[in-house]
Design a protein around this motif. Structure first.
Motif, PDB file in Angstrom:
ATOM      1  N   ALA A  67       0.844  -1.172   0.000  1.00 36.64           N
ATOM      2  CA  ALA A  67       0.000   0.000   0.000  1.00 36.64           C
ATOM      3  C   ALA A  67       0.892   1.239   0.000  1.00 36.64           C
ATOM      4  O   ALA A  67       2.057   1.170   0.378  1.00 36.64           O
ATOM      5  N   TRP A  68       0.312   2.347  -0.363  1.00 39.19           N
ATOM      6  CA  TRP A  68       1.064   3.593  -0.343  1.00 39.19           C
ATOM      7  C   TRP A  68       1.430   3.981   1.087  1.00 39.19           C
ATOM      8  O   TRP A  68       2.544   4.392   1.363  1.00 39.19           O
ATOM      9  N   ASN A  69       0.488   3.864   1.996  1.00 38.87           N
ATOM     10  CA  ASN A  69       0.756   4.350   3.355  1.00 38.87           C
ATOM     11  C   ASN A  69       0.070   3.538   4.450  1.00 38.87           C
ATOM     12  O   ASN A  69      -0.528   4.092   5.359  1.00 38.87           O
ATOM     13  N   GLU A  70       0.187   2.236   4.411  1.00 39.94           N
ATOM     14  CA  GLU A  70      -0.399   1.383   5.447  1.00 39.94           C
ATOM     15  C   GLU A  70       0.601   1.239   6.591  1.00 39.94           C
ATOM     16  O   GLU A  70       1.228   0.210   6.801  1.00 39.94           O
ATOM     17  N   TRP A  71       0.766   2.319   7.333  1.00 38.39           N
ATOM     18  CA  TRP A  71       1.791   2.386   8.377  1.00 38.39           C
ATOM     19  C   TRP A  71       1.533   1.392   9.495  1.00 38.39           C
ATOM     20  O   TRP A  71       2.463   0.846  10.075  1.00 38.39           O
TER      21      TRP A  71
END
Length: 92
Positions: A67-71
């Motif tokens: 994902a781009w930003n699944e922190w």
């Protein structure tokens, strides 16, 4: 493991991700990718691109990135302190 999955006898769009750890959200049966690196991610992306070009018609040559930003799961393409821009560089 993901690169070694057998091919299916139906149209299948693959997905790649730089890392994954959902143990914070799941007490049981969590999935963790261990020993991940930008180099291994790049290898997985290349494998997926090759599969996509060989297997799917030209107008359906798609694959997905999670994902781009699944922190929360440690799965992100955005630059960070640990890897800097190397995940994005690997994808490029």
């Amino acid at each position: 493991n993901m690169m070694n999955k057998p091919n299916f006898d139906y149209k299948y769009f693959k997905c790649v991700c730089p890392s994954w750890d959902n143990s914070a959200r799941r007490k049981y049966k969590a999935a963790l990718y261990i020993d991940t690196s930008p180099t291994l991610f790049k290898k997985w992306v290349k494998h997926t691109v090759d599969y996509t070009k060989i297997t799917l018609p030209k107008d359906e040559q798609l694959f997905f990135i999670n994902a781009w930003n699944e922190w929360g799961e440690g799965c992100h393409l955005e630059p960070d302190v640990k890897n800097g821009f190397s995940i994005l560089e690997a994808f490029r």
